[in-house]
Design a protein around this motif. Structure first.
Motif, PDB file in Angstrom:
ATOM      1  N   MET A   1      31.141  40.389  84.761  1.00  8.73           N
ATOM      2  CA  MET A   1      31.885  40.399  83.503  1.00  8.73           C
ATOM      3  C   MET A   1      32.449  39.017  83.185  1.00  8.73           C
ATOM      4  O   MET A   1      32.441  38.584  82.019  1.00  8.73           O
TER       5      MET A   1
ATOM      6  N   ILE B   1      40.129  41.891  83.373  1.00 12.61           N
ATOM      7  CA  ILE B   1      38.791  42.048  83.949  1.00 12.61           C
ATOM      8  C   ILE B   1      38.862  42.863  85.229  1.00 12.61           C
ATOM      9  O   ILE B   1      38.086  43.796  85.452  1.00 12.61           O
TER      10      ILE B   1
ATOM     11  N   CYS C   1      37.146  46.571  85.787  1.00 13.86           N
ATOM     12  CA  CYS C   1      36.131  46.737  86.837  1.00 13.86           C
ATOM     13  C   CYS C   1      36.599  47.701  87.907  1.00 13.86           C
ATOM     14  O   CYS C   1      35.789  48.433  88.491  1.00 13.86           O
TER      15      CYS C   1
END
Length: 509
Positions: A339, A408, A412
């Motif tokens: 990502m 992020i 995740c």
């Protein structure tokens, strides 16, 4: 006389013959010379043509080369002109900016002088006003301040009391909701299935005769084993199995390995038990460090503190909702790297934050802190960068996010935990959720069939071509998605795909 005439005739004949031959030879020679001249002329013309052709070819090649060089020179000249124009524009722009900066600097200097003068005037005016106020009121500045502070205190107390009353009323309105939320979270954290999975290990033996040797005379062996490992050993009627119960997964692993070595060796007595447990404890500690090092090497993460490496290795023996913690951390790290790369960030730093995000679940001492906050404090203690520490502490919104790494890691972490098969779910609830998905879509008119696929992550809806148009499929997909969102609870997201197809069937007879 006749003889002389004969000789003369012969001589005359020879002369005539010689003249004839000479004439023939001369004619042949002239002919040969004429042929040779013609051939020479033809050959000369041929050679001239060849020379002209070669000259024309060389001239054409030369003209092409000249033309190519001229085009290259022209291209170079164009590029140079373009660069010259660009440099000229930049120079003009820099000159303009320089002039603007000079003007701004001059203006700022003038404004600074004006402000300085105004400040001096304001200070003089302030002192003059204070002197006049003291003269009019008959109070000094300190006495006036004291009176003002007392009045402000009374006003603040009144406002604080009103504000406290508002907070109390709001708390009463939301107390029931918050209490339910806390109860639900508590139930989730102490769910029976998870607690059993995280606190029990089953040790298999070849025969039930070994149970007596493990217990020992008057239970001395099993007491020594429990004292050395800190694990409760349950020997019941379960065939060929012994249960090791304890909250610490590392201790359970030490007890399992020690029991395995004792059973294989056959010598089971208190002194031997303490020796084997000490040896296995050292082996497990080495294996924990080796696992942490191997994980860091596999992920390409360098420079971790040795204590962080040891805590990463301990993740191997922990699980969260049935998902192995080390595997979850590795998945999160890899997802973070992907990502971050897509977003143009540093994938190595994202991978580092993803690996360390649950480090607060495996400390040696477990204070009463959320694991995200505890993990952040551990990372700060071992000199991790501030953005890494913030991402670890903020992945459950318990700390304010300060960098892009934090969202992020949060996303995740949710992806790794919510993927199909990652965490355990009661089978009946899982099947019921999929059935509810299909029945919800079937309740709409025009729907022929529904299929919940990918563990409930996608719902495919097949509609009749004669009942719903292409334009209606989009609105139907949106309506189903909104109804699922309002009426159902599910992990992650559900993709709704509406399929409308027209079929024409004929038979050849």
């Amino acid at each position: 006389m006749v003889y002389i005439i004969s000789i003369a005739a012969l001589v005359l004949g020879g002369v005539l013959t010689w003249l004839g031959i000479h004439f023939l030879m001369r004619s042949k020679l002239e002919k040969m010379q004429s042929d040779a001249a013609r051939e020479a002329k033809v050959l000369k013309q041929k050679k001239l043509l060849e020379v002209k052709e070669e000259f024309l070819r060389l001239k054409s090649d030369l003209e092409k080369q000249v033309q190519q060089r001229q085009s290259k020179i022209q291209s170079i000249e164009n590029r140079l002109k373009q660069k010259e124009n660009t440099l000229k524009q930049r120079n003009d722009e820099l000159q303009r900016k320089n002039n603007d900066l000079k003007a701004i600097k001059g203006n700022l200097t003038r404004q600074t002088e004006i402000v300085t003068n105004k400040q001096k005037e304001l200070e003089e005016l302030h002192l003059h006003c204070i002197a006049e106020l003291e003269t009019i009121s008959g109070l000094s500045a300190e006495e006036a301040k004291k009176n003002l502070v007392e009045s402000l205190k009374d006003e603040a107390k009144t406002q604080a009391a009103a504000y406290i009353n508002e907070i109390v009323e709001e708390s009463k309105m939301t107390a029931n909701k918050e209490a339910k939320k806390i109860v639900v979270q508590s139930i989730q954290r102490v769910a029976t299935e998870t607690a059993i999975e995280n606190s029990v290990t089953v040790f298999h033996i070849d025969s039930d005769e070994m149970k007596g040797r493990i217990i020992g005379r008057e239970g001395r062996n099993i007491r020594a084993l429990e004292a050395a490992t800190g694990i409760e050993i349950v020997v019941d009627d379960t065939p060929e199995a012994i249960i090791l119960s304890g909250f610490d997964p590392v201790r359970r692993e030490i007890a399992r390995l020690a029991l395995h070595q004792l059973v294989q060796d056959g010598r089971i007595h208190p002194a031997r038990i303490e020796e084997v447990v000490t040896k296995v404890r050292n082996q497990v500690a080495d294996e924990v460090i080796e696992t942490g090092k191997r994980t860091a090497i596999d992920l390409g993460i360098h420079g971790l503190h040795p204590e962080l490496i040891r805590l990463i290795g301990k993740m191997k023996y922990r699980s969260s909702y049935g998902q192995n913690l080390l595997q979850h951390a590795r998945e999160t790290a890899n997802l973070c790297a992907v990502m971050a790369s897509e977003l143009g960030l540093n994938p190595k730093r994202a991978k580092r934050a993803g690996l360390l995000h649950d480090i607060g679940k495996v400390p040696d001492d477990e204070p009463e802190l959320p694991h995200a906050v505890l993990g952040m404090k551990i990372c700060e203690r071992y000199k991790e960068k501030p953005d890494i520490c913030n991402a670890v502490g903020a992945h459950h919104d318990e700390v304010e996010m300060q960098t892009l790494l934090a969202p992020i890691v949060q996303v995740c972490d949710a992806i790794s935990g919510a993927r199909p098969g990652a965490r355990r779910e009661i089978v009946e609830a899982y099947i019921k959720r999929l059935n509810d998905l299909e029945q919800l879509a079937m309740s709409y008119p025009g729907v022929l069939k529904t299929y919940a696929i990918q563990a409930g992550r996608e719902l495919r809806v097949i509609v009749g071509a004669d009942k719903i148009t292409d334009q209606d499929t989009e609105s139907l997909s949106t309506e189903i998605a909104k109804k699922i969102q309002d009426e159902m609870t599910y992990p992650g997201q559900v993709k709704i795909t509406v399929i409308r197809e027209t079929r024409a069937v004929s038979y050849a007879k």
